[in-house]
Design a protein around this motif. Structure first.
Motif, PDB file in Angstrom:
ATOM      1  N   TYR A   1      31.036 112.095  80.560  1.00 56.57           N
ATOM      2  CA  TYR A   1      30.472 110.944  80.047  1.00 56.57           C
ATOM      3  C   TYR A   1      29.059 110.831  79.896  1.00 56.57           C
ATOM      4  O   TYR A   1      28.141 111.384  80.692  1.00 56.57           O
ATOM      5  CB  TYR A   1      30.680 109.963  81.218  1.00 56.57           C
ATOM      6  CG  TYR A   1      30.390 108.225  80.952  1.00 56.57           C
ATOM      7  CD1 TYR A   1      31.183 107.677  79.735  1.00 56.57           C
ATOM      8  CD2 TYR A   1      29.378 107.508  81.363  1.00 56.57           C
ATOM      9  CE1 TYR A   1      30.738 106.223  79.461  1.00 56.57           C
ATOM     10  CE2 TYR A   1      29.125 106.201  81.138  1.00 56.57           C
ATOM     11  CZ  TYR A   1      29.857 105.533  80.203  1.00 56.57           C
ATOM     12  OH  TYR A   1      29.833 104.210  79.841  1.00 56.57           O
TER      13      TYR A   1
ATOM     14  N   VAL B   1      29.361 106.751  76.120  1.00 61.68           N
ATOM     15  CA  VAL B   1      30.474 107.520  75.447  1.00 61.68           C
ATOM     16  C   VAL B   1      31.036 108.646  76.038  1.00 61.68           C
ATOM     17  O   VAL B   1      30.051 109.253  76.997  1.00 61.68           O
ATOM     18  CB  VAL B   1      29.974 107.779  73.842  1.00 61.68           C
ATOM     19  CG1 VAL B   1      29.532 106.480  73.050  1.00 61.68           C
ATOM     20  CG2 VAL B   1      28.838 108.753  73.973  1.00 61.68           C
TER      21      VAL B   1
ATOM     22  N   PHE C   1      40.915 102.239  80.171  1.00 62.52           N
ATOM     23  CA  PHE C   1      39.414 102.974  80.757  1.00 62.52           C
ATOM     24  C   PHE C   1      39.698 102.492  82.380  1.00 62.52           C
ATOM     25  O   PHE C   1      38.425 102.736  83.089  1.00 62.52           O
ATOM     26  CB  PHE C   1      38.207 102.319  80.430  1.00 62.52           C
ATOM     27  CG  PHE C   1      37.906 102.554  78.829  1.00 62.52           C
ATOM     28  CD1 PHE C   1      37.309 103.685  78.674  1.00 62.52           C
ATOM     29  CD2 PHE C   1      38.428 101.681  77.880  1.00 62.52           C
ATOM     30  CE1 PHE C   1      36.737 104.062  77.427  1.00 62.52           C
ATOM     31  CE2 PHE C   1      38.140 102.177  76.609  1.00 62.52           C
ATOM     32  CZ  PHE C   1      37.411 103.252  76.115  1.00 62.52           C
TER      33      PHE C   1
ATOM     34  N   THR D   1      37.713 106.342  68.713  1.00 60.40           N
ATOM     35  CA  THR D   1      38.811 105.592  68.516  1.00 60.40           C
ATOM     36  C   THR D   1      39.697 105.818  67.553  1.00 60.40           C
ATOM     37  O   THR D   1      39.046 105.581  66.384  1.00 60.40           O
ATOM     38  CB  THR D   1      38.434 104.056  68.651  1.00 60.40           C
ATOM     39  OG1 THR D   1      37.663 103.590  70.018  1.00 60.40           O
ATOM     40  CG2 THR D   1      39.506 102.918  68.544  1.00 60.40           C
TER      41      THR D   1
ATOM     42  N   SER E   1      39.460  97.988  74.691  1.00 60.10           N
ATOM     43  CA  SER E   1      38.680  99.096  74.466  1.00 60.10           C
ATOM     44  C   SER E   1      37.388  98.735  74.500  1.00 60.10           C
ATOM     45  O   SER E   1      36.437  99.189  75.045  1.00 60.10           O
ATOM     46  CB  SER E   1      38.985  99.981  73.193  1.00 60.10           C
ATOM     47  OG  SER E   1      40.397 100.393  73.272  1.00 60.10           O
TER      48      SER E   1
ATOM     49  N   ASN F   1      36.166  96.797  77.857  1.00 56.55           N
ATOM     50  CA  ASN F   1      36.145  97.731  79.178  1.00 56.55           C
ATOM     51  C   ASN F   1      35.410  98.726  79.203  1.00 56.55           C
ATOM     52  O   ASN F   1      34.620  99.186  80.087  1.00 56.55           O
ATOM     53  CB  ASN F   1      37.643  98.370  79.497  1.00 56.55           C
ATOM     54  CG  ASN F   1      38.551  97.080  79.865  1.00 56.55           C
ATOM     55  OD1 ASN F   1      38.241  95.982  80.193  1.00 56.55           O
ATOM     56  ND2 ASN F   1      40.013  97.358  79.906  1.00 56.55           N
ATOM     57  N   SER F   2      34.983  99.440  77.866  1.00 51.87           N
ATOM     58  CA  SER F   2      34.099 100.503  77.762  1.00 51.87           C
ATOM     59  C   SER F   2      32.735  99.818  78.066  1.00 51.87           C
ATOM     60  O   SER F   2      31.705 100.348  78.497  1.00 51.87           O
ATOM     61  CB  SER F   2      34.151 100.998  76.345  1.00 51.87           C
ATOM     62  OG  SER F   2      33.819 100.286  75.167  1.00 51.87           O
ATOM     63  N   THR F   3      32.367  98.677  77.491  1.00 50.50           N
ATOM     64  CA  THR F   3      31.047  97.988  77.669  1.00 50.50           C
ATOM     65  C   THR F   3      30.930  97.507  79.115  1.00 50.50           C
ATOM     66  O   THR F   3      29.950  97.907  79.739  1.00 50.50           O
ATOM     67  CB  THR F   3      31.001  96.386  76.817  1.00 50.50           C
ATOM     68  OG1 THR F   3      31.378  96.666  75.397  1.00 50.50           O
ATOM     69  CG2 THR F   3      29.785  95.920  77.126  1.00 50.50           C
TER      70      THR F   3
ATOM     71  N   ALA G   1      27.946 100.664  73.321  1.00 52.08           N
ATOM     72  CA  ALA G   1      29.438 100.125  73.690  1.00 52.08           C
ATOM     73  C   ALA G   1      29.745  98.712  73.220  1.00 52.08           C
ATOM     74  O   ALA G   1      30.782  98.641  72.512  1.00 52.08           O
ATOM     75  CB  ALA G   1      29.781 100.314  75.246  1.00 52.08           C
TER      76      ALA G   1
END
Length: 310
Positions: A134, A140, A185, A227, A239, A242-244, A259
């Motif tokens: 990560y 990312v 995630f 993605t 996506s 949850n990535s944020t 993100a």
């Protein structure tokens, strides 16, 4: 699949939703492993009597979640059922119902690797066939190059679907999956939390590379995981959201902007280019907003654009 309560057991959680034939195939594949799980628990997110029948026929324990609580919730529920029975040196294995092992010796080889690395380093909390690191500054995930996949590979995240196995003792101390993420995630959040506490996650490089070769993804040059452009709009919502959430929890000062704002813009542009309805195009932006507002859980139903709760 008989239950074992002594040290060294493998307890498996299989989360499924409305596909008993897929589940039956997966349970059969687990039963053919030269090192079978000592106990298998099926978590049914669809309250399907046929799923219950399949689980019973395959000798697996069955629990009905009562609602669609997603992979994150299903794994969290399964862990809450099995962890009180497991010894600290047991493994908890999380299995996607549609990602069968590529051969019948894979679990044996992965367990042997896990026992070896955890014996030499007690801070090893989990092992799996594949994963990533990560980039905290940008929020990312970085893809390993093929030539990096040799011997033991240290990870920040063990991918779902790659037979992730975690130390029962470690999960007892630090907790498992965040059920509030619902979909996507959840394995990354657990991995980053473990890494932040000083634990290691590892993959056997040769098995990692072999998995790529079988999947036809060996030789790709991109160092950042992207993605897929054909991902459904509801998946893009989760996506981005949850990535944020991960970026805010574990990333650097710019990570949540990359993100959230970046993910929402890219997602909306991709959906617009595919001539999707406006209700779908705005879902990535909704995901970013919900992440900043702390609105987790199941907000968009899979396969629909309808908000579930305020």
């Amino acid at each position: 699949m008989s239950q074992t309560t002594g040290g060294g057991a493998i307890w498996a959680v299989v989360v499924t939703f409305a596909r008993p034939r897929v589940l039956d195939s997966m349970l059969g594949a687990l039963g053919r492993q030269t090192r079978r799980p000592d106990h298998v628990l099926v978590v049914d997110n669809g309250s399907d009597p046929e799923v219950a029948r399949v689980a019973a026929a395959q000798g697996a324990e069955y629990v009905d979640s009562g609602d669609n609580i997603g992979p994150a919730g299903g794994n969290a529920l399964g862990l809450s059922v099995l962890l009180p029975r497991a010894a600290d040196d047991d493994w908890i294995l999380f299995v996607d119902d549609d990602d069968e092992p590529v051969d019948d010796t894979l679990l044996h080889r992965l367990e042997s690797f896990g026992r070896e690395v955890s014996y030499s380093d007690p801070l090893v909390a989990g092992v799996g066939i594949a994963g990533s690191t990560y980039r905290r500054q940008l929020g990312v995930f970085r893809r390993f190059e093929d030539d990096e996949l040799c011997e033991t590979v240290d990870l920040d995240v063990i991918f779902g679907g790659s037979l992730p196995m975690y130390s029962a003792g470690v999960l007892r101390r630090v907790g498992g999956f965040d059920a509030r993420l619902f979909w996507g995630f959840e394995e990354a959040e657990l991995g980053l939390r473990l890494r932040g506490l000083g634990y290691r996650l590892c993959a056997p490089g040769p098995l990692f590379l072999h998995a790529r070769q079988v999947a036809g993804t060996a030789g790709l040059a991109s160092r950042t995981l992207r993605t897929p452009t054909d991902k459904a709009a509801w998946r893009r919502y989760y996506s981005v959201r949850n990535s944020t959430v991960l970026a805010r929890r574990y990333g650097g000062p710019l990570a949540s902007t990359v993100a959230g704002v970046g993910g929402a813009a890219k997602g909306a542009l991709t959906l617009a280019r595919s001539h999707r309805p406006l209700g779908e195009i705005i879902l990535p932006a909704r995901g970013a907003v919900d992440a900043y507002r702390g609105r987790l859980g199941r907000r968009v139903d899979p396969g629909t654009n309808d908000k579930v709760s305020a």
